[in-house]
Design a protein around this motif. Sequence first.
Motif, PDB file in Angstrom:
ATOM      1  N   ALA A 184     -13.360   8.465 -11.268  1.00 13.15           N
ATOM      2  CA  ALA A 184     -14.369   7.124 -11.077  1.00 13.15           C
ATOM      3  C   ALA A 184     -13.746   5.801 -11.564  1.00 13.15           C
ATOM      4  N   PHE A 185     -13.122   5.724 -12.609  1.00 10.52           N
ATOM      5  CA  PHE A 185     -12.567   4.384 -13.062  1.00 10.52           C
ATOM      6  C   PHE A 185     -11.613   3.758 -12.303  1.00 10.52           C
ATOM      7  N   LEU A 186     -10.885   4.789 -11.594  1.00  9.39           N
ATOM      8  CA  LEU A 186      -9.532   4.149 -10.997  1.00  9.39           C
ATOM      9  C   LEU A 186      -9.918   3.825  -9.565  1.00  9.39           C
ATOM     10  N   ALA A 187     -11.045   4.840  -8.961  1.00  9.18           N
ATOM     11  CA  ALA A 187     -11.524   4.326  -7.594  1.00  9.18           C
ATOM     12  C   ALA A 187     -12.429   2.945  -7.708  1.00  9.18           C
ATOM     13  N   THR A 188     -12.926   2.654  -8.514  1.00 12.74           N
ATOM     14  CA  THR A 188     -13.593   1.447  -8.429  1.00 12.74           C
ATOM     15  C   THR A 188     -12.571   0.334  -9.133  1.00 12.74           C
ATOM     16  N   GLY A 189     -11.588   0.711  -9.734  1.00  5.70           N
ATOM     17  CA  GLY A 189     -10.672  -0.317 -10.465  1.00  5.70           C
ATOM     18  C   GLY A 189      -9.826  -0.748  -9.547  1.00  5.70           C
ATOM     19  N   MET A 190      -9.088   0.223  -8.909  1.00  6.58           N
ATOM     20  CA  MET A 190      -8.149  -0.044  -8.037  1.00  6.58           C
ATOM     21  C   MET A 190      -8.634  -0.757  -6.689  1.00  6.58           C
ATOM     22  N   TRP A 191      -9.816  -0.396  -6.466  1.00  6.99           N
ATOM     23  CA  TRP A 191     -10.427  -0.959  -5.152  1.00  6.99           C
ATOM     24  C   TRP A 191     -10.935  -2.347  -5.340  1.00  6.99           C
ATOM     25  N   PHE A 192     -11.557  -2.631  -6.447  1.00  8.14           N
ATOM     26  CA  PHE A 192     -11.920  -4.027  -6.735  1.00  8.14           C
ATOM     27  C   PHE A 192     -10.928  -4.763  -7.451  1.00  8.14           C
ATOM     28  N   GLY A 193     -10.029  -4.201  -8.146  1.00 10.68           N
ATOM     29  CA  GLY A 193      -9.191  -4.833  -9.048  1.00 10.68           C
ATOM     30  C   GLY A 193      -8.041  -5.009  -8.690  1.00 10.68           C
ATOM     31  N   ALA A 194      -7.592  -4.455  -7.615  1.00 14.35           N
ATOM     32  CA  ALA A 194      -6.233  -4.696  -6.864  1.00 14.35           C
ATOM     33  C   ALA A 194      -5.425  -5.906  -6.948  1.00 14.35           C
ATOM     34  N   ASP A 195      -6.364  -6.974  -6.900  1.00 16.16           N
ATOM     35  CA  ASP A 195      -5.635  -8.344  -6.871  1.00 16.16           C
ATOM     36  C   ASP A 195      -5.260  -8.706  -8.434  1.00 16.16           C
ATOM     37  N   VAL A 196      -5.577  -7.970  -9.320  1.00 18.89           N
ATOM     38  CA  VAL A 196      -4.923  -8.080 -10.750  1.00 18.89           C
ATOM     39  C   VAL A 196      -3.376  -8.065 -10.681  1.00 18.89           C
ATOM     40  N   PHE A 197      -2.992  -6.959  -9.802  1.00 16.86           N
ATOM     41  CA  PHE A 197      -1.524  -6.958  -9.660  1.00 16.86           C
ATOM     42  C   PHE A 197      -0.822  -7.702  -8.733  1.00 16.86           C
ATOM     43  N   THR A 198      -1.452  -8.322  -7.884  1.00 16.56           N
ATOM     44  CA  THR A 198      -0.863  -9.204  -6.788  1.00 16.56           C
ATOM     45  C   THR A 198      -2.018  -9.834  -5.856  1.00 16.56           C
ATOM     46  N   SER A 199      -1.421 -11.013  -5.215  1.00 14.72           N
ATOM     47  CA  SER A 199      -2.360 -11.782  -4.478  1.00 14.72           C
ATOM     48  C   SER A 199      -2.019 -11.593  -2.865  1.00 14.72           C
ATOM     49  N   ASP A 200      -1.026 -10.724  -2.821  1.00 16.88           N
ATOM     50  CA  ASP A 200      -0.359 -10.331  -1.521  1.00 16.88           C
ATOM     51  C   ASP A 200      -1.713  -9.452  -0.721  1.00 16.88           C
ATOM     52  N   ALA A 201      -1.950 -10.102   0.325  1.00 11.54           N
ATOM     53  CA  ALA A 201      -3.069  -9.588   1.039  1.00 11.54           C
ATOM     54  C   ALA A 201      -2.505  -7.956   1.666  1.00 11.54           C
ATOM     55  N   ALA A 202      -1.312  -8.189   2.192  1.00  9.68           N
ATOM     56  CA  ALA A 202      -0.743  -6.904   2.584  1.00  9.68           C
ATOM     57  C   ALA A 202      -0.622  -5.898   1.595  1.00  9.68           C
ATOM     58  N   VAL A 203      -0.136  -6.165   0.368  1.00 10.14           N
ATOM     59  CA  VAL A 203       0.061  -5.273  -0.356  1.00 10.14           C
ATOM     60  C   VAL A 203      -1.177  -4.689  -0.969  1.00 10.14           C
ATOM     61  N   ILE A 204      -2.253  -5.622  -1.212  1.00  6.78           N
ATOM     62  CA  ILE A 204      -3.501  -5.168  -1.789  1.00  6.78           C
ATOM     63  C   ILE A 204      -4.225  -3.771  -0.262  1.00  6.78           C
ATOM     64  N   ARG A 205      -3.966  -4.290   0.682  1.00  5.81           N
ATOM     65  CA  ARG A 205      -4.494  -3.264   1.854  1.00  5.81           C
ATOM     66  C   ARG A 205      -3.804  -2.069   1.630  1.00  5.81           C
ATOM     67  N   THR A 206      -2.057  -2.021   1.311  1.00  8.75           N
ATOM     68  CA  THR A 206      -1.539  -0.598   1.349  1.00  8.75           C
ATOM     69  C   THR A 206      -2.132  -0.130  -0.211  1.00  8.75           C
ATOM     70  N   ILE A 207      -2.611  -0.927  -1.188  1.00  6.42           N
ATOM     71  CA  ILE A 207      -2.940  -0.116  -2.458  1.00  6.42           C
ATOM     72  C   ILE A 207      -4.099   0.623  -2.143  1.00  6.42           C
ATOM     73  N   HIS A 208      -5.176  -0.143  -1.376  1.00  4.30           N
ATOM     74  CA  HIS A 208      -6.410   0.599  -1.036  1.00  4.30           C
ATOM     75  C   HIS A 208      -6.123   1.825  -0.310  1.00  4.30           C
ATOM     76  N   LYS A 209      -4.872   1.919   0.421  1.00  2.57           N
ATOM     77  CA  LYS A 209      -4.789   3.211   1.125  1.00  2.57           C
ATOM     78  C   LYS A 209      -4.160   4.282   0.185  1.00  2.57           C
ATOM     79  N   GLY A 210      -3.731   3.801  -0.998  1.00  3.72           N
ATOM     80  CA  GLY A 210      -3.289   4.824  -1.847  1.00  3.72           C
ATOM     81  C   GLY A 210      -4.431   5.026  -2.845  1.00  3.72           C
ATOM     82  N   VAL A 211      -5.306   4.432  -2.878  1.00  4.18           N
ATOM     83  CA  VAL A 211      -6.662   4.758  -3.918  1.00  4.18           C
ATOM     84  C   VAL A 211      -7.032   6.125  -3.987  1.00  4.18           C
ATOM     85  N   PRO A 212      -7.098   6.648  -2.598  1.00  5.95           N
ATOM     86  CA  PRO A 212      -7.916   8.042  -2.791  1.00  5.95           C
ATOM     87  C   PRO A 212      -6.692   9.041  -3.378  1.00  5.95           C
ATOM     88  N   PHE A 213      -5.575   9.032  -2.945  1.00 11.20           N
ATOM     89  CA  PHE A 213      -4.514   9.811  -3.887  1.00 11.20           C
ATOM     90  C   PHE A 213      -4.443   9.583  -5.302  1.00 11.20           C
TER      91      PHE A 213
END
Length: 117
Positions: free
Chosen positions: A61-90
Amino acid sequence: MAAFQICAQVWLTTSLLADSLAVAGQALLASAFAKKDHYKVVVTTARVLQLAVVLGVGLTAFLATGMWFGADVFTSDAAVIRTIHKGVPFVAGTQTINTLAFVFDSEWRGMASIRIG
């Protein structure tokens, strides 16, 4: 590659958190097993597995919400954030299985470290 590294490092971090529960359970289990306190072995095993499920579900639960809404903590690159969102389910979805695997492995090692003679 940047998104993969972020997902891999987050997954590894939570794996080490799960491993801390597993190591603590292993020590408790080995101690009870060495004292031949079979009741405590059963109770300790059950409790550590229960905690593993709670930790795994909590991390999911923590990672699903944290990585979905907080991916911009790691980077500001929109393409990287979109790719992170694809990795969140795994990354989030494997946490319960991962935690249980670490705990089962440590409990097995806790019991195997004591030779019954």
